[in-house]
Motif scaffolding. Structure first.
Motif, PDB file in Angstrom:
ATOM      1  N   GLY A  76     -33.387  47.911  37.997  1.00  0.00           N
ATOM      2  CA  GLY A  76     -33.997  49.221  38.500  1.00  0.00           C
ATOM      3  C   GLY A  76     -33.751  50.350  37.831  1.00  0.00           C
ATOM      4  N   CYS A  82     -39.402  46.950  35.123  1.00  0.00           N
ATOM      5  CA  CYS A  82     -38.563  46.966  36.407  1.00  0.00           C
ATOM      6  C   CYS A  82     -39.177  48.199  37.268  1.00  0.00           C
ATOM      7  N   PRO A  83     -38.874  48.221  38.673  1.00  0.00           N
ATOM      8  CA  PRO A  83     -39.255  49.291  39.469  1.00  0.00           C
ATOM      9  C   PRO A  83     -38.584  50.598  39.021  1.00  0.00           C
ATOM     10  N   HIS A 100     -38.154  54.794  40.312  1.00  0.00           N
ATOM     11  CA  HIS A 100     -38.308  55.867  41.426  1.00  0.00           C
ATOM     12  C   HIS A 100     -37.844  57.076  40.965  1.00  0.00           C
ATOM     13  N   ASP A 114     -45.942  49.693  35.492  1.00  0.00           N
ATOM     14  CA  ASP A 114     -44.694  49.449  36.085  1.00  0.00           C
ATOM     15  C   ASP A 114     -44.941  49.863  37.753  1.00  0.00           C
ATOM     16  N   ASP A 115     -43.980  49.464  38.612  1.00  0.00           N
ATOM     17  CA  ASP A 115     -43.848  49.796  39.983  1.00  0.00           C
ATOM     18  C   ASP A 115     -43.129  50.966  40.017  1.00  0.00           C
ATOM     19  N   VAL A 116     -43.936  52.216  40.337  1.00  0.00           N
ATOM     20  CA  VAL A 116     -43.535  53.597  40.103  1.00  0.00           C
ATOM     21  C   VAL A 116     -43.754  54.391  41.217  1.00  0.00           C
ATOM     22  N   THR A 117     -42.802  55.228  41.798  1.00  0.00           N
ATOM     23  CA  THR A 117     -42.736  55.806  42.762  1.00  0.00           C
ATOM     24  C   THR A 117     -42.054  57.143  42.525  1.00  0.00           C
ATOM     25  N   THR A 172     -32.697  56.430  48.216  1.00  0.00           N
ATOM     26  CA  THR A 172     -33.607  55.923  47.532  1.00  0.00           C
ATOM     27  C   THR A 172     -32.862  54.575  46.550  1.00  0.00           C
ATOM     28  N   MET A 222     -34.107  50.888  46.302  1.00  0.00           N
ATOM     29  CA  MET A 222     -34.166  50.070  45.035  1.00  0.00           C
ATOM     30  C   MET A 222     -33.529  48.663  45.255  1.00  0.00           C
ATOM     31  N   ARG A 278     -35.825  46.005  47.138  1.00  0.00           N
ATOM     32  CA  ARG A 278     -37.219  45.809  46.443  1.00  0.00           C
ATOM     33  C   ARG A 278     -37.156  44.171  46.119  1.00  0.00           C
ATOM     34  N   ALA A 292     -36.327  43.117  42.376  1.00  0.00           N
ATOM     35  CA  ALA A 292     -35.706  44.281  41.718  1.00  0.00           C
ATOM     36  C   ALA A 292     -34.202  44.157  41.487  1.00  0.00           C
TER      37      ALA A 292
END
Length: 267
Positions: free
Chosen positions: A126, A194-195, A197, A222-225, A248, A252, A255, A258
């Protein structure tokens, strides 16, 4: 809580200082910003967080920073990236969550690219980016250069700018700027596998939140926040900012896919 003593790794004849805490994987790897060091507020906070959670934690100082040897003016993104890669590969094992602050966000993204070239992309579980500054030399420094500063870079090889965080001025060298062009990441799709954030203050005077939004545009697969902190500055080191960082990082770890299952401590 006992703070781990510094250890040193020779990277191209330069002693790079690092600290590591054994613990379960996925662990945390801290990548600091320009002119920051591994004993800063956020790095120390993450060390306590890792201790409380029983997680491995690894941090280091780039050359010319903190407890590492070398001259700051000799530093470039390529040099600091190579040192980060060497520390990461020698002192961590298994999946890790990279936490990159400011320039450390750029280093983290480039580190992932280098690990992918080595067939080790699974090592990154992550990515948490705090006020990330990828490509800052080309995107944020060069466009703001005055005619005088451009002359200084051409004639003496460096220019100085007043720092908001230190009585000593920030120094940008011609070598740093030219090398930065060889390490640009905001030039196409960034695939981290990978995620991700991102934490970004909206009152950041050093790296505007629009820069973080531009980075998001380059992370479409990607898995983005992204979390925008309305009253947050560049440092994001107030108590409430550190609480957000802890949430956060914990998120992570939780997830699916992740972090995976905790593994035995890294000794």
């Amino acid at each position: 809580m006992t703070v781990p003593p510094p250890e040193f790794l020779d990277v191209e004849d330069t002693k790079i200082a690092l600290r590591r805490r054994p613990g379960a994987n996925p662990g945390l790897v801290w990548l600091g910003g320009y002119r920051s060091d591994m004993l800063g507020t956020k790095a120390e906070f993450l060390d306590r967080f890792a201790h409380e959670k029983g997680l491995a934690f690894l941090r280091h100082d780039y050359s010319g920073h903190g407890e590492s040897a070398g001259e700051f003016r000799d530093g470039t993104i390529s040099l600091w990236l190579g040192q980060s890669l060497a520390v990461f590969r020698q002192f961590s094992s298994g999946p890790q969550v990279l936490v990159g602050s400011s320039m450390g966000g750029w280093i983290a993204l480039r580190l992932i690219e280098e690990l992918q070239k080595l067939g080790e992309s699974s090592r990154v579980a992550g990515l948490v980016l705090i006020a990330p500054a990828p490509d800052f030399t080309a995107e944020l420094v060069e466009p703001q250069l005055t005619a005088k500063q451009r002359r200084q870079l051409a004639e003496q090889g460096y220019m100085e700018e007043r720092s908001a965080y230190s009585p000593e001025p920030d120094i940008y060298t011609r070598a740093l700027i030219e090398d930065g062009r060889d390490n640009l990441v905001l030039k196409g799709v960034i695939q981290t596998d990978c995620p991700v954030h991102i934490l970004q203050g909206m009152r950041d005077k050093d790296v505007p939140h629009t820069h973080a939004m531009k980075l998001v545009d380059h992370l479409p697969v990607d898995d983005v926040t992204i979390t925008l902190v309305r009253d947050g500055d560049h440092r994001l080191s107030r108590p409430q900012d550190l609480e957000l960082l802890a949430r956060t990082v914990s998120g992570m770890m939780d997830r699916p896919g992740a972090a995976g299952s905790p593994k035995p401590p890294v000794q």
